[in-house]
Write a protein that holds these residues in place. Structure first.
Motif, mmCIF file in Angstrom:
data_model
loop_
_atom_site.group_PDB
_atom_site.id
_atom_site.type_symbol
_atom_site.label_atom_id
_atom_site.label_comp_id
_atom_site.label_asym_id
_atom_site.label_seq_id
_atom_site.Cartn_x
_atom_site.Cartn_y
_atom_site.Cartn_z
ATOM 1 N N GLY A 22 0.756 -1.240 0.000
ATOM 2 C CA GLY A 22 0.000 0.000 0.000
ATOM 3 C C GLY A 22 0.787 1.289 0.000
ATOM 4 O O GLY A 22 0.224 2.338 0.303
ATOM 5 N N TYR A 23 2.055 1.264 -0.319
ATOM 6 C CA TYR A 23 2.866 2.475 -0.343
ATOM 7 C C TYR A 23 3.334 2.749 -1.767
ATOM 8 O O TYR A 23 3.538 1.849 -2.560
ATOM 9 C CB TYR A 23 4.069 2.344 0.590
ATOM 10 N N CYS A 24 3.560 4.031 -2.071
ATOM 11 C CA CYS A 24 3.934 4.410 -3.433
ATOM 12 C C CYS A 24 5.429 4.301 -3.696
ATOM 13 O O CYS A 24 5.846 4.159 -4.834
ATOM 14 C CB CYS A 24 3.455 5.820 -3.737
ATOM 15 N N CYS A 25 6.251 4.400 -2.673
ATOM 16 C CA CYS A 25 7.701 4.331 -2.859
ATOM 17 C C CYS A 25 8.353 3.783 -1.587
ATOM 18 O O CYS A 25 7.706 3.613 -0.568
ATOM 19 C CB CYS A 25 8.265 5.706 -3.200
ATOM 20 N N ASP A 26 9.642 3.540 -1.663
ATOM 21 C CA ASP A 26 10.358 2.992 -0.510
ATOM 22 C C ASP A 26 10.407 3.958 0.666
ATOM 23 O O ASP A 26 10.383 3.539 1.817
ATOM 24 C CB ASP A 26 11.786 2.609 -0.913
ATOM 25 N N GLU A 27 10.481 5.260 0.381
ATOM 26 C CA GLU A 27 10.519 6.241 1.464
ATOM 27 C C GLU A 27 9.216 6.242 2.263
ATOM 28 O O GLU A 27 9.225 6.375 3.478
ATOM 29 C CB GLU A 27 10.787 7.653 0.918
ATOM 30 N N CYS A 28 8.093 6.102 1.581
ATOM 31 C CA CYS A 28 6.798 6.064 2.277
ATOM 32 C C CYS A 28 6.606 4.745 3.027
ATOM 33 O O CYS A 28 5.850 4.691 3.993
ATOM 34 C CB CYS A 28 5.657 6.265 1.298
ATOM 35 N N ALA A 29 7.272 3.693 2.589
ATOM 36 C CA ALA A 29 7.114 2.389 3.223
ATOM 37 C C ALA A 29 7.883 2.281 4.534
ATOM 38 O O ALA A 29 7.618 1.381 5.324
ATOM 39 C CB ALA A 29 7.557 1.283 2.273
ATOM 40 N N GLU A 30 8.816 3.207 4.790
ATOM 41 C CA GLU A 30 9.547 3.174 6.052
ATOM 42 C C GLU A 30 8.615 3.533 7.201
ATOM 43 O O GLU A 30 7.874 4.495 7.137
ATOM 44 C CB GLU A 30 10.712 4.160 6.024
ATOM 45 N N VAL A 31 8.671 2.748 8.261
ATOM 46 C CA VAL A 31 7.803 2.962 9.413
ATOM 47 C C VAL A 31 8.628 3.594 10.523
ATOM 48 O O VAL A 31 9.726 3.143 10.834
ATOM 49 C CB VAL A 31 7.201 1.618 9.884
ATOM 50 N N PHE A 32 8.089 4.640 11.127
ATOM 51 C CA PHE A 32 8.763 5.322 12.224
ATOM 52 C C PHE A 32 7.971 5.126 13.508
ATOM 53 O O PHE A 32 6.755 5.018 13.502
ATOM 54 C CB PHE A 32 8.899 6.818 11.922
ATOM 55 N N ARG A 33 8.683 5.082 14.618
ATOM 56 C CA ARG A 33 8.079 4.961 15.943
ATOM 57 C C ARG A 33 8.647 6.035 16.858
ATOM 58 O O ARG A 33 9.732 6.531 16.643
ATOM 59 C CB ARG A 33 8.416 3.599 16.558
ATOM 60 N N ALA A 34 7.920 6.301 17.918
ATOM 61 C CA ALA A 34 8.403 7.237 18.936
ATOM 62 C C ALA A 34 9.086 6.443 20.044
ATOM 63 O O ALA A 34 8.586 5.399 20.474
ATOM 64 C CB ALA A 34 7.246 8.042 19.510
ATOM 65 N N CYS A 35 10.227 6.936 20.502
ATOM 66 C CA CYS A 35 10.967 6.288 21.581
ATOM 67 C C CYS A 35 10.155 6.390 22.872
ATOM 68 O O CYS A 35 9.597 7.443 23.188
ATOM 69 C CB CYS A 35 12.323 6.956 21.743
ATOM 70 N N THR A 36 10.085 5.309 23.627
ATOM 71 C CA THR A 36 9.335 5.280 24.879
ATOM 72 C C THR A 36 9.949 6.208 25.916
ATOM 73 O O THR A 36 9.243 6.786 26.739
ATOM 74 C CB THR A 36 9.289 3.843 25.434
ATOM 75 N N ASN A 37 11.257 6.398 25.865
ATOM 76 C CA ASN A 37 11.934 7.217 26.864
ATOM 77 C C ASN A 37 11.976 8.692 26.494
ATOM 78 O O ASN A 37 11.485 9.537 27.227
ATOM 79 C CB ASN A 37 13.354 6.698 27.089
ATOM 80 N N CYS A 38 12.558 9.027 25.347
ATOM 81 C CA CYS A 38 12.778 10.437 25.012
ATOM 82 C C CYS A 38 11.746 11.017 24.054
ATOM 83 O O CYS A 38 11.646 12.226 23.916
ATOM 84 C CB CYS A 38 14.175 10.628 24.428
ATOM 85 N N GLY A 39 10.987 10.179 23.359
ATOM 86 C CA GLY A 39 9.941 10.658 22.468
ATOM 87 C C GLY A 39 10.385 10.982 21.060
ATOM 88 O O GLY A 39 9.569 11.330 20.224
ATOM 89 N N SER A 40 11.686 10.885 20.763
ATOM 90 C CA SER A 40 12.146 11.168 19.406
ATOM 91 C C SER A 40 11.776 10.009 18.479
ATOM 92 O O SER A 40 11.645 8.870 18.913
ATOM 93 C CB SER A 40 13.649 11.417 19.383
ATOM 94 N N TYR A 41 11.597 10.322 17.200
ATOM 95 C CA TYR A 41 11.191 9.303 16.231
ATOM 96 C C TYR A 41 12.406 8.627 15.618
ATOM 97 O O TYR A 41 13.439 9.254 15.407
ATOM 98 C CB TYR A 41 10.328 9.923 15.139
ATOM 99 N N PHE A 42 12.265 7.325 15.355
ATOM 100 C CA PHE A 42 13.322 6.538 14.744
ATOM 101 C C PHE A 42 12.695 5.515 13.819
ATOM 102 O O PHE A 42 11.512 5.209 13.935
ATOM 103 C CB PHE A 42 14.176 5.849 15.816
ATOM 104 N N ARG A 43 13.483 5.014 12.865
ATOM 105 C CA ARG A 43 12.974 3.980 11.969
ATOM 106 C C ARG A 43 12.722 2.713 12.755
ATOM 107 O O ARG A 43 13.531 2.312 13.580
ATOM 108 C CB ARG A 43 13.973 3.713 10.849
ATOM 109 N N ALA A 44 11.596 2.078 12.528
ATOM 110 C CA ALA A 44 11.195 0.906 13.305
ATOM 111 C C ALA A 44 12.172 -0.250 13.145
ATOM 112 O O ALA A 44 12.366 -1.028 14.080
ATOM 113 C CB ALA A 44 9.796 0.460 12.897
#
Length: 80
Positions: A22-44
């Motif tokens: 369901g994604y148009c390109c590889d960049e959109c297919a990357e999933v990001f999450r928020a860190c439980t401790n600091c809240g910054s986003y990182f690639r899953a």
């Protein structure tokens, strides 16, 4: 032919152009999450322990969960 929308950016695409469920390109297919401790986003796929952006955040989060037992013991002594 069916037109679908990218799950991330919403761009219309043909069903034959869909990448990774369901994604148009590889960049959109990357999933990001928020860190439980600091809240910054990182690639899953770069997660440490599936919840943290860095090993230091995992250690810091686990250390902050423990309550200082000395204050609890002094409180019990004061109440008696």
């Amino acid at each position: 032919m069916a037109y679908l929308r990218c799950r991330n950016c919403g761009r219309y695409l043909l069903s034959v152009d869909v990448i990774d469920q369901g994604y148009c390109c590889d960049e959109c297919a990357e999933v990001f999450r928020a860190c439980t401790n600091c809240g910054s986003y990182f690639r899953a796929d770069m997660a440490y322990g599936e919840q943290y952006c860095h090993p230091d955040c995992a250690i810091q989060y686990k250390m902050s969960r423990f309550v200082d037992t000395t204050t609890t013991n002094r409180l019990a002594e004061e109440l008696t």
